[in-house]
Write a protein that holds these residues in place. Structure first.
Motif, PDB file in Angstrom:
ATOM      1  N   ASN A 427      -4.690  61.498  -9.132  1.00  0.00           N
ATOM      2  CA  ASN A 427      -5.871  60.718  -8.777  1.00  0.00           C
ATOM      3  C   ASN A 427      -5.492  59.479  -7.978  1.00  0.00           C
ATOM      4  N   GLU A 428      -6.070  59.353  -6.786  1.00  0.00           N
ATOM      5  CA  GLU A 428      -5.916  58.160  -5.935  1.00  0.00           C
ATOM      6  C   GLU A 428      -4.479  57.669  -5.875  1.00  0.00           C
ATOM      7  N   ALA A 458      -7.631  64.213  -6.564  1.00  0.00           N
ATOM      8  CA  ALA A 458      -8.611  63.244  -6.071  1.00  0.00           C
ATOM      9  C   ALA A 458      -7.888  62.330  -5.089  1.00  0.00           C
ATOM     10  N   ASN A 487     -12.247  60.353  -3.605  1.00  0.00           N
ATOM     11  CA  ASN A 487     -13.112  59.360  -4.235  1.00  0.00           C
ATOM     12  C   ASN A 487     -13.638  58.422  -3.159  1.00  0.00           C
ATOM     13  N   GLU A 517     -15.311  61.414  -6.898  1.00  0.00           N
ATOM     14  CA  GLU A 517     -15.914  60.219  -7.498  1.00  0.00           C
ATOM     15  C   GLU A 517     -16.787  59.505  -6.487  1.00  0.00           C
ATOM     16  N   TRP A 562     -18.877  59.436 -10.571  1.00  0.00           N
ATOM     17  CA  TRP A 562     -18.227  58.626 -11.605  1.00  0.00           C
ATOM     18  C   TRP A 562     -19.279  57.812 -12.317  1.00  0.00           C
TER      19      TRP A 562
END
Ligand code: GCB
Length: 607
Positions: A427-428, A458, A487, A517, A562
């Motif tokens: 994620n990120e 993500a 995201n 997200e 999110w």
């Protein structure tokens, strides 16, 4: 004397011995002969880690000569002169499974070591073996039985087990677990996250009794190459694993197949089925499966479906599907703190259903097994993730190994769940050479362990040079994934909601785009104008504007905004608004719906 079982690990994938519990991970403990060790345990908080040392404060060899003063010895003063400076039985109680932060006020912010102890009696027949199984312990668990170290497990969200056949006694066994949830730079996750670092034995603890040779693991899936074929393997654990007959039964499909194990104890199979009803959100059909080996039958309920992509389309059973999703953290909507029950799963996924979802993103780590099992039953597609979050120590080989082990553990646990369609690697994570190698290796590993599911992560989006309102994905990992996810927080971290009107998208990977997200915060019950931050109206406006904007992404095939429910995070300290909660939930932590819930619900209805 009890005979000692020699454990022949059936290594389905290469793993290092540091995480030694894993090569013998027993799957589907829900349908085995088990005794639960859930309930009341004793605990000692040990911020200075005294429990490790003897009275001279010298580290000692735990295995050869453990001092009575080490906590894992569970010692008691023998007489009035005996100086033992701890006593589990006089210490406070704590409930397992559960985090310590929400059970004990004094431990709300605590990060460090807590020693847990549970005593039990057990009668084990001569021809049986016994394993001590943990659904998860956050973050590092050192496990001892009757003063002997069984091993160490690292990673807060995946299962592990140790064989205890030769150590268990009829009376007065004591399991001691040193649980340490200190964050570390080289950990997975690393020092900084946006969720609460709940410590403790957070998932079920069980004694799993097996035959001398037993079915440790199995995969039963629709073949990726041919949807008329069911394919998989059964793997045995024991000292006599070659050339053994195993029966697989799927009564409703009139399937009864005999398969035979090879010299590694693995029996691979592939057989045709007639007239299967494929699993889907509209009809989450699960078949009763039986795996029969000697006098033992393991039962499961398994759905059969295919999941592929074709250009920008996600194909479920060969038909395009739009993933109407929501992201979820693993917090109990019933009691607060870490969730770990079928009831928690039903409530969370029930809200997702009410929202109109056919998809959930279980962020940012593997959630408990009830979630994916209930998702199977309710017909909800699932994205699972490992906690490779933000800035991992990319160059550190141990960090990589840790991430890979967590990935292997969740795949091992959940590979038979039809609901799970995506493994997310991260994620990120800001790109760098080292990060790209790290993620590429994880993706390769995931594909090797499970070639049937889709890979994603993500990612982050960015503006084209000199064109702040034109957004693109230029992450090198975009080439690797099957599903392009990112995201985006326009209207929250990035401008005001009406900024969405100006944004255009240049995304040309020709892959399905899933927005992993978007969203913004609102305090439930706080009302005002739509330009007043923290009001429900502001959050509603963010959803309205973002949904309009996202429709302009031509390859958009789904989203998981999110987030479903407000969740605890120590980063969120604004008094009277946040009070330790990230407020981006569509529901408050008490389950109250904010206005944006209806906006997304309406959008999903229209899809
Ligand atoms: C993100 C993170 C998520 C945070 C969220 C936020 O991009 O992936 O973990 O909680 O933003 O609320 O800032």
């Amino acid at each position: 004397m009890k005979s000692r079982a020699i454990s022949f690990a059936i290594i389905l994938f290469t793993m290092t011995t540091t995480f030694c519990a894993q090569s013998t991970l027993i799957t589907n403990t829900q349908s085995r002969e088990v005794v639960s060790l859930n309930g009341t345990w004793k605990y000692i908080v040990d911020p200075y880690e005294n429990g490790y040392y003897n009275y001279r404060y010298q580290p000692f060899d735990e295995q050869e000569n453990p001092s009575r003063s080490a906590f894992f010895m569970n010692s008691r003063a023998l007489d009035k002169q005996d100086r033992i400076e701890y006593d589990f039985d006089k210490s406070d109680d704590i409930i397992v499974p559960g985090d310590w932060n929400t059970q004990k006020e004094k431990l709300y912010y605590y990060e460090g070591t807590v020693w847990y102890k549970k005593s039990f009696d057990y009668t084990l027949a001569e021809d049986k073996r016994l394993f001590l199984y943990f659904g998860a312990v956050n973050y590092k668990a050192e496990v001892y039985l009757n003063g002997k170290k069984l091993g160490t497990h690292i990673g807060g969200f995946t299962p592990f087990n140790f064989e205890i056949t030769s150590i268990v006694k009829e009376k007065d066994n004591f399991v001691v677990v040193k649980v340490d949830n200190k964050r570390a730079k080289e950990g997975v996750p690393t020092l900084n996250t946006d969720w609460w670092n709940y410590g403790g034995i957070t998932r079920d603890v069980k004694l799993v009794e097996t035959n001398f040779t037993f079915v440790q693991d199995y995969t039963i899936q629709l073949s990726k190459e041919n949807s008329e074929t069911i394919k998989g393997m059964v793997s045995l654990n024991g000292s006599d694993i070659t050339n053994k007959s195993i029966i697989i039964r799927i009564p409703e499909l009139s399937i009864e197949q005999k398969i035979v194990s090879n010299e590694n104890g693995i029996a691979a199979f592939e057989f045709k089925h007639n007239e299967i009803t494929y699993w889907s959100p509209d009809n989450p059909k699960l078949y009763d499966i039986e795996i029969i080996f000697q006098n033992e039958t393991i039962g499961d309920k398994i759905g059969f479906r295919s999941i592929t992509t074709n250009g920008p389309d996600v194909l479920l059973n060969e038909a395009p599907v739009f993933l109407k999703g929501i992201s979820i953290h693993e917090e109990s909507p019933i009691s607060g703190g870490r969730a770990n029950s079928r009831e928690d799963a039903k409530k969370l996924l029930g809200w997702a259903k009410e929202l109109g979802c056919n998809f959930v993103r279980l962020a940012h780590y593997p959630h408990n097994e009830f979630m994916v099992r209930v998702a199977d039953e309710m017909g909800i597609l699932v994205w699972e993730e490992i906690p490779v979050y933000w800035t991992i120590d990319w160059e550190n080989p141990e960090t990589y190994q840790n991430a890979e082990t967590q990935l292997a553990e969740v795949i091992t646990r959940d590979k038979n769940r039809a609901s799970v369609i995506i493994w997310s690697m991260a994620n990120e994570t800001p790109h760098s050479e080292a990060r790209n190698i790290f993620l590429n290796n994880l993706a390769t590993k995931a594909r090797r362990l499970d070639p049937t599911r889709l890979i994603s992560a993500a990612l982050e989006q960015r503006s084209l040079d000199g064109q702040p309102n034109v957004r693109t994905i230029d992450d090198p990992f975009a080439k690797v994934v099957d599903v392009l996810s990112f995201n985006v927080y326009i209207g929250w971290y990035d401008g005001r909601p009406d900024k969405c009107d100006k944004i255009s998208w240049q995304i040309d990977q020709n892959k399905p785009v899933i927005i992993s997200e978007f969203g913004g915060g609102a305090k439930y019950g706080l009302h005002g104008y739509k330009d007043e931050i923290w009001t429900e109206e502001f959050q509603e406006e963010i959803y309205i504007k973002n949904l309009e904007m996202l429709k302009r992404i031509k390859d958009l095939r789904g989203m998981s905004p999110w987030i479903l429910v407000d969740f605890r995070s120590p980063r969120r300290v604004l008094p009277e608004i946040q009070d330790d909660y990230n407020r981006k939930g569509l529901l408050s932590e008490k389950g109250e719906k904010k206005k944006a819930f209806s906006v997304l619900q309406e959008f999903y209805r229209s899809k």
